[in-house]
Structures are given as C-alpha cells and as structure tokens.
Write a protein that holds these residues in place. Structure first.
Motif, PDB file in Angstrom:
ATOM      1  N   ILE A  40       4.343   9.381   2.288  1.00 40.27           N
ATOM      2  CA  ILE A  40       4.847  10.063   1.180  1.00 40.27           C
ATOM      3  C   ILE A  40       3.925  11.337   1.159  1.00 40.27           C
ATOM      4  O   ILE A  40       2.736  11.193   1.323  1.00 40.27           O
ATOM      5  CB  ILE A  40       4.914   9.403   0.023  1.00 40.27           C
ATOM      6  CG1 ILE A  40       6.068   8.358  -0.018  1.00 40.27           C
ATOM      7  CG2 ILE A  40       5.134  10.553  -1.261  1.00 40.27           C
ATOM      8  CD1 ILE A  40       5.827   7.627  -1.469  1.00 40.27           C
ATOM      9  N   HIS A  41       4.626  12.640   1.087  1.00 42.66           N
ATOM     10  CA  HIS A  41       3.833  13.699   0.783  1.00 42.66           C
ATOM     11  C   HIS A  41       4.021  14.193  -0.342  1.00 42.66           C
ATOM     12  O   HIS A  41       4.995  14.186  -1.303  1.00 42.66           O
ATOM     13  CB  HIS A  41       4.449  14.815   1.975  1.00 42.66           C
ATOM     14  CG  HIS A  41       4.375  14.430   3.273  1.00 42.66           C
ATOM     15  ND1 HIS A  41       4.608  15.351   4.346  1.00 42.66           N
ATOM     16  CD2 HIS A  41       3.619  13.444   4.024  1.00 42.66           C
ATOM     17  CE1 HIS A  41       4.450  14.709   5.566  1.00 42.66           C
ATOM     18  NE2 HIS A  41       3.585  13.732   5.340  1.00 42.66           N
TER      19      HIS A  41
ATOM     20  N   VAL B 198      -2.983   2.366  -3.627  1.00 36.81           N
ATOM     21  CA  VAL B 198      -2.602   3.802  -3.169  1.00 36.81           C
ATOM     22  C   VAL B 198      -3.733   4.300  -2.192  1.00 36.81           C
ATOM     23  O   VAL B 198      -5.191   4.282  -2.419  1.00 36.81           O
ATOM     24  CB  VAL B 198      -2.379   4.863  -4.097  1.00 36.81           C
ATOM     25  CG1 VAL B 198      -3.629   4.866  -4.947  1.00 36.81           C
ATOM     26  CG2 VAL B 198      -1.817   6.081  -3.660  1.00 36.81           C
ATOM     27  N   GLN B 199      -3.206   4.741  -0.994  1.00 39.70           N
ATOM     28  CA  GLN B 199      -4.146   5.247  -0.129  1.00 39.70           C
ATOM     29  C   GLN B 199      -3.930   7.080  -0.037  1.00 39.70           C
ATOM     30  O   GLN B 199      -2.908   7.150   0.432  1.00 39.70           O
ATOM     31  CB  GLN B 199      -4.126   4.873   1.316  1.00 39.70           C
ATOM     32  CG  GLN B 199      -4.183   3.546   1.529  1.00 39.70           C
ATOM     33  CD  GLN B 199      -5.817   2.911   1.403  1.00 39.70           C
ATOM     34  OE1 GLN B 199      -6.502   3.809   1.586  1.00 39.70           O
ATOM     35  NE2 GLN B 199      -5.952   1.655   0.600  1.00 39.70           N
TER      36      GLN B 199
ATOM     37  N   THR C   5      -1.020   7.783 -11.272  1.00 42.21           N
ATOM     38  CA  THR C   5      -1.883   6.753 -11.975  1.00 42.21           C
ATOM     39  C   THR C   5      -0.937   5.878 -13.022  1.00 42.21           C
ATOM     40  O   THR C   5      -1.405   4.993 -13.106  1.00 42.21           O
ATOM     41  CB  THR C   5      -2.982   7.777 -12.685  1.00 42.21           C
ATOM     42  OG1 THR C   5      -2.137   8.595 -13.573  1.00 42.21           O
ATOM     43  CG2 THR C   5      -3.681   8.558 -11.856  1.00 42.21           C
ATOM     44  N   GLU C   6       0.129   6.623 -13.687  1.00 43.71           N
ATOM     45  CA  GLU C   6       0.951   5.972 -14.412  1.00 43.71           C
ATOM     46  C   GLU C   6       1.610   4.610 -13.811  1.00 43.71           C
ATOM     47  O   GLU C   6       1.944   3.909 -14.259  1.00 43.71           O
ATOM     48  CB  GLU C   6       1.990   6.998 -15.229  1.00 43.71           C
ATOM     49  CG  GLU C   6       1.379   7.623 -16.091  1.00 43.71           C
ATOM     50  CD  GLU C   6       2.135   9.155 -16.371  1.00 43.71           C
ATOM     51  OE1 GLU C   6       3.304   8.922 -15.815  1.00 43.71           O
ATOM     52  OE2 GLU C   6       1.729   9.877 -17.117  1.00 43.71           O
ATOM     53  N   PHE C   7       2.083   5.039 -12.423  1.00 40.44           N
ATOM     54  CA  PHE C   7       2.873   4.145 -11.618  1.00 40.44           C
ATOM     55  C   PHE C   7       1.825   2.793 -11.324  1.00 40.44           C
ATOM     56  O   PHE C   7       2.331   1.593 -11.487  1.00 40.44           O
ATOM     57  CB  PHE C   7       3.243   4.676 -10.483  1.00 40.44           C
ATOM     58  CG  PHE C   7       3.735   3.706  -9.295  1.00 40.44           C
ATOM     59  CD1 PHE C   7       5.109   3.089  -9.544  1.00 40.44           C
ATOM     60  CD2 PHE C   7       3.171   3.222  -8.338  1.00 40.44           C
ATOM     61  CE1 PHE C   7       5.622   2.052  -8.622  1.00 40.44           C
ATOM     62  CE2 PHE C   7       3.532   2.585  -7.369  1.00 40.44           C
ATOM     63  CZ  PHE C   7       4.774   1.711  -7.556  1.00 40.44           C
TER      64      PHE C   7
ATOM     65  N   SER D 202       0.839  -1.209   0.147  1.00 41.95           N
ATOM     66  CA  SER D 202      -0.233   0.118  -0.056  1.00 41.95           C
ATOM     67  C   SER D 202       0.727   1.380  -0.096  1.00 41.95           C
ATOM     68  O   SER D 202       1.801   1.468   0.617  1.00 41.95           O
ATOM     69  CB  SER D 202      -0.974  -0.086   1.214  1.00 41.95           C
ATOM     70  OG  SER D 202      -1.531   1.198   1.465  1.00 41.95           O
ATOM     71  N   LEU D 203       0.703   2.203  -0.896  1.00 40.37           N
ATOM     72  CA  LEU D 203       1.315   3.260  -1.128  1.00 40.37           C
ATOM     73  C   LEU D 203       0.411   4.493  -0.340  1.00 40.37           C
ATOM     74  O   LEU D 203      -0.562   4.794  -0.671  1.00 40.37           O
ATOM     75  CB  LEU D 203       1.692   3.824  -2.612  1.00 40.37           C
ATOM     76  CG  LEU D 203       2.421   5.072  -3.003  1.00 40.37           C
ATOM     77  CD1 LEU D 203       3.733   4.793  -2.303  1.00 40.37           C
ATOM     78  CD2 LEU D 203       2.200   5.086  -4.463  1.00 40.37           C
TER      79      LEU D 203
END
Length: 295
Positions: A144-145, A122-123, A111-113, A92-93
């Motif tokens: 990550i910010h 992703v959260q 979105t590309e990743f 989970s990112l």
C-alpha cells in the motif's frame, strides 16, 4: 510423485499391517493397497512381500526406506516454511510512504488500526514522492502507498483519500509581508525561493503556481528536507511555497505561514493495485472505508 503414497509406504513399513495403517491414515484397507500398488508400479519394484497372514518389506523396500523418510521429512519441512511465510505475509501490512506522513491523518489511521487489530504488524518504508509508483518489478503487488496526489490515479489503482492540503507561503516573521492574513503570490516575485527539489512531487507544481501568478521564481536553494528549508527561512535566507499541513508542526517562532492565491489542492491518500491482497491489506482497507463513511 504423490507424497501421500510415500507417507502410506512409511506407515505400512512401520505397522506391517494393512488394517492398522488404514486406521492411522483414516482410510480403507483397499485404498492402502491401491496406494502401495501404484507406488510399486511407478518405481517398477516390489516394496512388500505379501502372504495370507503377514507382510514384510522386501530387500529393495528396506533399502529405499531411509530415503523415503528423508523425502517426506524434507517435504513437511518445506510446507512448514511456506506456511510460516504465508502467515507472516498475510499478517504484515506493508506501506510505502512519503517522509512527512506523521503530519497527516494517515499516520493516525495506521496507529488506530493496529490498536484495534494487534494481530497485525506494519512495515513502513519512507521514500520520496516521485519514487511512489507501481512500476517497480521487485515491489510486492500487495504494498500500500501513502502519498500526495494532485489528481485521481489510473483505473488500475484504487485509492482512499484521507484529507486535502493546500499551498501556502512560509516567510520570516520580520518580513514586511508577514503580518498579512493572505497573500497574492505575485507579491513574492522578487524574493529568493527555497524549494523542495525535483526529487519530490512538489517542485513542478510550485513552478507552475509562480508561472500562473506571472513570474519566474528566483530559486536560491533546492533540497529534499523541509525542516532544513524552515530553518533557512528562520535565518532570513528566503521564502518558500509549501503544503500547509506539511509544515504546521515544523514552524519556528520567527517564521509565519500565510495562505496564498493562486493555490492548488492536493490529496493525501492510501492507494493500492486493484486485485487480490493479503489478509492484513484487506482488513486495513476495510477499516479505512468504514472510517471514511463514519466521518
């Protein structure tokens, strides 16, 4: 207490045969015997009666058997929960972002990743710029910010800027200065300013720009929603100094965006604490680095 000793005990209690238990535990008969003797020593009891031809559970061994089974089952259940948690966390990112992220390249990069790596999720959580700090004790260190910054972060933080942005003026289309291709900020000193308030990190920089241009802005509105400010401008309620890329997709037909001097450069960037990170975080970070090299 070594849980493996309990597992050997349960196996031997089922087979009542050192050779079979050794085979099932992928070890030797001697090691099975050592594990049982060690467990008996720790518990200060005798678990098996041993004779030349056979072994059998003692009375106290039979008494402890269901409790040992429960301990081993609970242990494996706990391990399963921890494994699930770890796997979900690693895949989970977690990203904290400014509300206007969709207007910037950072959103496209996420979105590309995810298209390239569907194994990850992703959260995303939106917060105001001033809340994007690494001081929160409950915030996971792996978060990550994505935020705007006017300068490089401290050495404890690594960052990957995705693009630059600059201040510009938004005016009603009927405004006398709306037809100009460029404005000196001092030309707006008599206007009513609609500004993003102190809950954002753009409030003070706008004040600083006005002071640099030699005047104190007359602020008639402070808010946190840029779309509301654009609508107010469309209704001739004032002007605004905003980041150009933030509003490009929000402009109304009866509003215009005009470059200004002085202006100020800002960076939109992904940041994270320096240190160990989850599989998802490291994979995304590697993708961002590679993407920046290619572009």
């Amino acid at each position: 207490m070594d849980i493996h000793k309990f597992e050997v005990f349960l196996d031997l209690a089922e087979t009542l045969n050192f050779t079979k238990t050794a085979e099932r535990q992928f070890t030797t008969q001697g090691n099975v015997s050592k594990q049982i003797l060690s467990l008996e020593s720790e518990l200060n009891i005798r678990l098996f009666e041993r004779s030349h031809r056979k072994i059998e559970l003692t009375e106290v061994g039979s008494l402890l058997l269901p409790y040992v089974k429960n301990v081993v089952e609970q242990y494996h259940s706990m391990q399963g929960v921890l494994e699930t948690y770890t796997n979900e966390h690693n895949l989970s990112l977690n990203i904290l972002t400014i509300p206007t992220m969709i207007n910037y390249d950072g959103f496209a990069k996420i979105t590309e990743f995810l298209k390239l790596h569907p194994e990850f999720t992703v959260q995303l959580k939106e917060v105001e710029s001033v809340e994007l700090t690494y001081d929160e004790p409950n915030e996971h260190s792996d978060t990550i910010h994505f935020a705007r910054s006017f300068q490089a972060p401290p050495k404890s933080i690594e960052w990957l800027p995705t693009e630059k942005d600059y201040f510009a003026a938004v005016l009603p289309k009927r405004h006398p200065l709306a037809a100009k291709t460029h404005l000196q900020l001092e030309e707006l000193q008599n206007e009513n300013f609609l500004v993003l308030g102190p809950s954002t990190n753009l409030y003070q920089p706008v004040l600083d720009l006005c002071h640099e241009a030699g005047f104190e802005p007359k602020i008639s509105y402070k808010g946190s929603r840029i779309d509301l400010i654009i609508n107010m401008i469309a209704n001739d309620m004032g002007v605004a100094i905003v980041m150009e890329k933030t509003v490009k997709n929000l402009l109304k037909e009866n509003t215009v965006l005009v470059p200004i001097t002085p202006t100020r450069e800002s960076y939109l960037a992904f940041t994270r604490r320096i240190g160990e990170h989850s599989l998802a975080s490291d994979a995304f970070w590697a993708y961002l680095k590679q993407d920046s090299k290619e572009n």
